[in-house]
Design a protein around this motif. Structure first.
Motif, PDB file in Angstrom:
ATOM      1  N   HIS B  11       6.247   2.929 -24.225  1.00 47.10           N
ATOM      2  CA  HIS B  11       5.790   4.292 -24.580  1.00 47.10           C
ATOM      3  C   HIS B  11       4.562   4.496 -24.750  1.00 47.10           C
ATOM      4  N   LYS B  12       4.286   3.289 -25.924  1.00 40.86           N
ATOM      5  CA  LYS B  12       2.909   3.163 -26.487  1.00 40.86           C
ATOM      6  C   LYS B  12       1.867   3.121 -25.419  1.00 40.86           C
ATOM      7  N   LYS B  13       2.114   2.175 -24.700  1.00 37.69           N
ATOM      8  CA  LYS B  13       1.116   1.783 -23.379  1.00 37.69           C
ATOM      9  C   LYS B  13       0.947   2.828 -22.618  1.00 37.69           C
ATOM     10  N   LEU B  14       1.792   3.815 -22.314  1.00 41.27           N
ATOM     11  CA  LEU B  14       1.832   4.695 -21.543  1.00 41.27           C
ATOM     12  C   LEU B  14       1.160   6.189 -22.145  1.00 41.27           C
ATOM     13  N   GLY B  15       0.910   5.968 -23.587  1.00 38.35           N
ATOM     14  CA  GLY B  15       0.126   7.260 -24.349  1.00 38.35           C
ATOM     15  C   GLY B  15       1.212   7.983 -24.764  1.00 38.35           C
ATOM     16  N   GLY B  16       2.439   7.871 -24.741  1.00 37.22           N
ATOM     17  CA  GLY B  16       3.529   8.684 -25.273  1.00 37.22           C
ATOM     18  C   GLY B  16       3.210   9.208 -26.802  1.00 37.22           C
ATOM     19  N   GLY B  23      16.403  10.694 -35.706  1.00 32.99           N
ATOM     20  CA  GLY B  23      16.333   9.298 -36.348  1.00 32.99           C
ATOM     21  C   GLY B  23      15.754   8.161 -35.269  1.00 32.99           C
ATOM     22  N   TRP B  24      15.174   8.788 -34.025  1.00 32.85           N
ATOM     23  CA  TRP B  24      14.849   7.701 -32.967  1.00 32.85           C
ATOM     24  C   TRP B  24      13.401   8.128 -32.975  1.00 32.85           C
ATOM     25  N   GLU B  25      12.508   7.099 -32.706  1.00 33.46           N
ATOM     26  CA  GLU B  25      11.066   7.260 -32.436  1.00 33.46           C
ATOM     27  C   GLU B  25      10.990   7.348 -31.105  1.00 33.46           C
ATOM     28  N   LEU B  26      10.674   8.500 -30.299  1.00 29.17           N
ATOM     29  CA  LEU B  26      10.698   8.596 -28.950  1.00 29.17           C
ATOM     30  C   LEU B  26       9.551   9.508 -28.515  1.00 29.17           C
ATOM     31  N   PRO B  27       9.192   9.364 -27.296  1.00 31.62           N
ATOM     32  CA  PRO B  27       8.077  10.255 -26.909  1.00 31.62           C
ATOM     33  C   PRO B  27       8.591  11.563 -26.519  1.00 31.62           C
ATOM     34  N   VAL B  28       7.708  12.638 -27.065  1.00 32.22           N
ATOM     35  CA  VAL B  28       8.186  13.954 -26.725  1.00 32.22           C
ATOM     36  C   VAL B  28       7.286  14.319 -25.487  1.00 32.22           C
ATOM     37  N   GLN B  29       6.259  13.639 -25.306  1.00 32.68           N
ATOM     38  CA  GLN B  29       5.530  13.857 -23.834  1.00 32.68           C
ATOM     39  C   GLN B  29       4.645  12.636 -23.681  1.00 32.68           C
ATOM     40  N   TYR B  30       4.058  12.424 -22.493  1.00 32.07           N
ATOM     41  CA  TYR B  30       3.070  11.608 -22.189  1.00 32.07           C
ATOM     42  C   TYR B  30       1.845  12.285 -21.829  1.00 32.07           C
ATOM     43  N   GLN B  31       1.859  12.834 -20.645  1.00 31.37           N
ATOM     44  CA  GLN B  31       0.847  13.558 -20.361  1.00 31.37           C
ATOM     45  C   GLN B  31       0.888  14.969 -20.435  1.00 31.37           C
ATOM     46  N   GLY B  32       2.100  15.739 -20.662  1.00 36.87           N
ATOM     47  CA  GLY B  32       2.207  17.128 -20.927  1.00 36.87           C
ATOM     48  C   GLY B  32       3.463  17.567 -20.187  1.00 36.87           C
ATOM     49  N   GLU B 222       6.663   0.791 -10.938  1.00 36.37           N
ATOM     50  CA  GLU B 222       6.140   0.220  -9.911  1.00 36.37           C
ATOM     51  C   GLU B 222       6.517   0.576  -8.622  1.00 36.37           C
ATOM     52  N   ALA B 223       7.976   0.611  -8.539  1.00 33.33           N
ATOM     53  CA  ALA B 223       8.515   1.023  -7.248  1.00 33.33           C
ATOM     54  C   ALA B 223       8.342   2.350  -7.028  1.00 33.33           C
ATOM     55  N   GLY B 224       8.202   3.319  -8.099  1.00 32.40           N
ATOM     56  CA  GLY B 224       8.020   4.708  -8.062  1.00 32.40           C
ATOM     57  C   GLY B 224       6.672   4.883  -7.705  1.00 32.40           C
ATOM     58  N   LYS B 225       5.795   4.144  -7.911  1.00 29.38           N
ATOM     59  CA  LYS B 225       4.193   4.421  -7.648  1.00 29.38           C
ATOM     60  C   LYS B 225       4.095   5.225  -6.471  1.00 29.38           C
ATOM     61  N   PRO B 226       4.694   4.669  -5.215  1.00 29.17           N
ATOM     62  CA  PRO B 226       4.229   5.616  -4.098  1.00 29.17           C
ATOM     63  C   PRO B 226       4.647   6.818  -3.600  1.00 29.17           C
ATOM     64  N   TYR B 227       5.797   6.997  -4.786  1.00 33.16           N
ATOM     65  CA  TYR B 227       6.264   8.313  -4.701  1.00 33.16           C
ATOM     66  C   TYR B 227       6.009   9.371  -5.679  1.00 33.16           C
ATOM     67  N   GLY B 228       4.907   8.825  -6.865  1.00 36.60           N
ATOM     68  CA  GLY B 228       4.231   9.683  -7.653  1.00 36.60           C
ATOM     69  C   GLY B 228       5.360   9.775  -9.013  1.00 36.60           C
ATOM     70  N   ILE B 229       6.054   8.751  -9.202  1.00 35.70           N
ATOM     71  CA  ILE B 229       6.818   8.592 -10.274  1.00 35.70           C
ATOM     72  C   ILE B 229       6.007   9.139 -11.799  1.00 35.70           C
ATOM     73  N   THR B 230       6.732   9.979 -12.433  1.00 32.50           N
ATOM     74  CA  THR B 230       6.009  10.408 -13.825  1.00 32.50           C
ATOM     75  C   THR B 230       7.156   9.909 -14.838  1.00 32.50           C
ATOM     76  N   PRO B 231       6.420   9.404 -15.837  1.00 26.38           N
ATOM     77  CA  PRO B 231       7.249   9.104 -17.058  1.00 26.38           C
ATOM     78  C   PRO B 231       7.561  10.507 -17.729  1.00 26.38           C
ATOM     79  N   VAL B 232       8.721  10.913 -18.292  1.00 25.54           N
ATOM     80  CA  VAL B 232       9.035  12.079 -18.609  1.00 25.54           C
ATOM     81  C   VAL B 232       9.511  11.895 -20.191  1.00 25.54           C
ATOM     82  N   GLY B 233       9.059  12.828 -21.062  1.00 29.90           N
ATOM     83  CA  GLY B 233       9.468  12.661 -22.717  1.00 29.90           C
ATOM     84  C   GLY B 233      10.604  13.635 -22.726  1.00 29.90           C
ATOM     85  N   LEU B 234      10.691  13.970 -24.152  1.00 23.55           N
ATOM     86  CA  LEU B 234      11.982  14.674 -24.579  1.00 23.55           C
ATOM     87  C   LEU B 234      11.807  16.181 -24.494  1.00 23.55           C
ATOM     88  N   GLY B 235      10.426  16.475 -24.275  1.00 26.07           N
ATOM     89  CA  GLY B 235      10.029  18.011 -24.097  1.00 26.07           C
ATOM     90  C   GLY B 235      10.565  18.326 -22.787  1.00 26.07           C
TER      91      GLY B 235
END
Lengths: 129, 374
Positions: B11-16, B23-32, B222-235
């Motif tokens: 998550h940190k690498k992806l800019g989350g 009680g969990w440290e989790l990404p609310v968002q990456y890009q928006g 990696e496998a999702g790259k050709p399909y435009g996969i987006t990491p998605v946060g809690l938001g």
């Protein structure tokens, strides 16, 4: 990277103020729009409203949260940006330009004393991390 | 000290943008939130949901126990099938909502909400005692909290199957909605591969060993790259579920909520025999539930938020409160869920929502708000 133009003054609540004579144009900073995320709603004050420095003058909402806007100065609202109400996402795209929020005619010039210059605000934002 | 999932560094690498979520440290968002939401709707999204709690229920008595513990009917569940259910208390309120996966005749995986895991586990242990008292023969029952052993990754969106299929020999097209299989992903990593999710899109939830999480996550990206996969946060996870009217504990569901008022009566099986909460749920239902959960859309500018009061169209009669609300990225409209008086719950009813003192016009509309186009 944050962008804080040197011709503007800033508040700790992340509003900017452009001072031109006794007219002050107000918006929110690049840092504010970045932290808030996608802005989907903006509520601005009525023209004619008297504001004191620190008063809530409006609201912006992202998808997730509601944030109050605080007047950087003391004065009377002379104009608001109705285009922004129709297109609130402008806050993210052009925070210092098309996303200006209101113009205030100063009634108490001493209220300008609360504002920071770009260098001080840059330092302040850095201290928040 | 906040808990971290095995994917924290990813998550940190992806800019989350990391926040404290129960009680969990989790990404609310990456890009928006907007881009992530639409990325999942229009292509495919990747979610870390490792904070969810996993509880194993095993032994000859497990089916009978679960059927006493939860509202849905586990006896009808085939091996490799999953179901959604409420878990109620003795007063007929909801302790949590959960998923049950039947791994074999007498082995179940129960998945509960992250912030409720400890509360749920304590409740389950209490009910276990009760169950054993009532059924002295039911000695073969083992219940363990295995939450820290799983990384849970969700791949959700129209391209999910193609992406996950590149990572496993298990034939995914044979897995129907709310079914699962057990196999391996990548180089022999054991995985529960379930066609479940919380977004309203087609997709999978993968349960893999905790420490193998990062390589599975990276392989999905990696496998999702050709399909435009987006990491998605809690938001966006929240806005996606809200567009589907999937209830969320702490919003639509609480220890006092009757499942029938919350619109989840379909997972309350009154004909399956006794279960915790059955009598008070039935009694309240027969008496008539005063409020009903409805979906609404604002007809004027504004965004409804949890806790905002809902009034009649003329603004005079208080009808209830908003439980969740947002500007819907898919509908481009402000939507919300609210408990309102039953006589104002019909589709098309005009209401108002008090937004910081302004009574804002709204209308009850059909739900789910979003329907996937494929």
């Amino acid at each position: 990277m944050n962008n804080f133009p040197s011709n503007l003054k800033y508040t700790k609540d992340h509003e900017w103020a452009l001072i031109e004579g006794n007219i002050v144009t107000v918006g929110v900073t690049d840092h504010a729009q970045g932290s808030l995320g996608d802005i989907v709603y903006a509520e601005l004050p009525k023209v004619g409203r008297e504001l004191k420095h620190g008063d809530t003058f409006g609201v912006v909402e992202s998808i997730k949260a509601v944030s109050d806007l605080y007047s950087p100065v003391t004065g009377r609202v002379t104009e608001i940006n109705n285009a922004l109400v129709n297109e609130p996402g402008m806050v993210n795209k052009d925070p210092y330009g098309k996303a200006w929020m209101m113009k205030v005619e100063l009634t108490d010039p001493s209220s300008l004393g609360h504002l920071m210059d770009s260098a001080a605000y840059t330092k302040y934002v850095a201290s928040l991390h | 000290m906040l808990k971290r999932t095995a994917l924290y560094e990813e998550h940190k690498k992806l800019g989350g943008r990391l926040i404290d979520f129960g009680g969990w440290e989790l990404p609310v968002q990456y890009q928006g939130v907007m881009d992530e939401h639409l990325g999942c709707r229009n292509a495919v999204g990747l979610f870390d949901v490792s904070h969810m709690g996993e509880i194993h229920v095993e032994g000859a008595a497990s089916e009978a126990f679960l059927n006493y513990l939860i509202s849905n009917n586990v006896a009808k569940l085939a091996v490799k099938q999953a179901l959604y259910s409420e878990m109620c208390n003795h007063t007929g309120g909801i302790v949590d909502d959960l998923l049950v996966y039947r791994r074999s005749t007498d082995r179940f995986l129960v998945v509960v909400n992250a912030s409720n895991t400890d509360k749920d586990f304590a409740h389950i242990q209490k009910i276990e005692k009760e169950f054993k008292q009532k059924n002295p023969g039911a000695t073969d029952l083992r219940i363990t909290n295995e939450s820290s052993k799983y990384t849970q990754i969700a791949v959700q969106g129209r391209h999910a199957e193609k992406i996950v299929q590149t990572m496993t020999k298990t034939n995914l097209s044979a897995i129907k909605y709310y079914w699962f299989d057990e196999g391996t992903v990548l180089n022999g990593i054991p995985a529960v591969i379930a066609r479940t999710g919380y977004t309203g899109e087609d997709g999978f939830e993968l349960y893999v060993p905790w420490d193998r999480g990062p390589e599975v996550w990276r392989a999905c990206l990696e496998a999702g790259k050709p399909y435009g996969i987006t990491p998605v946060g809690l938001g966006a996870r929240d806005t996606l579920r809200l567009e589907m009217k999937f209830p969320l504990y702490g919003h639509e569901l609480s220890d006092e909520t009757n499942p029938f008022a919350a619109g989840v009566g379909w997972v309350v099986k009154l004909d399956k025999g006794d279960f915790v909460g059955r009598a008070p749920i039935v009694a309240a239902k027969e008496k008539g539930l005063p409020k009903q959960l409805v979906g609404l859309k604002l007809l004027e500018r504004g965004v409804p938020r949890q806790g905002y009061e809902v009034y009649s169209a003329d603004g005079k009669k208080n009808l209830g409160q908003i439980t969740s609300g947002t500007q819907s990225p898919s509908l481009k409209a402000a939507i919300g869920l609210a408990y309102v008086d039953k006589d104002h719950a019909k589709i098309g009813t005009k209401l108002t929502v008090d937004i910081r003192g302004t009574k804002t016009a709204a209308e009850v509309i059909p739900t789910p708000f979003y329907k996937r186009p494929y």
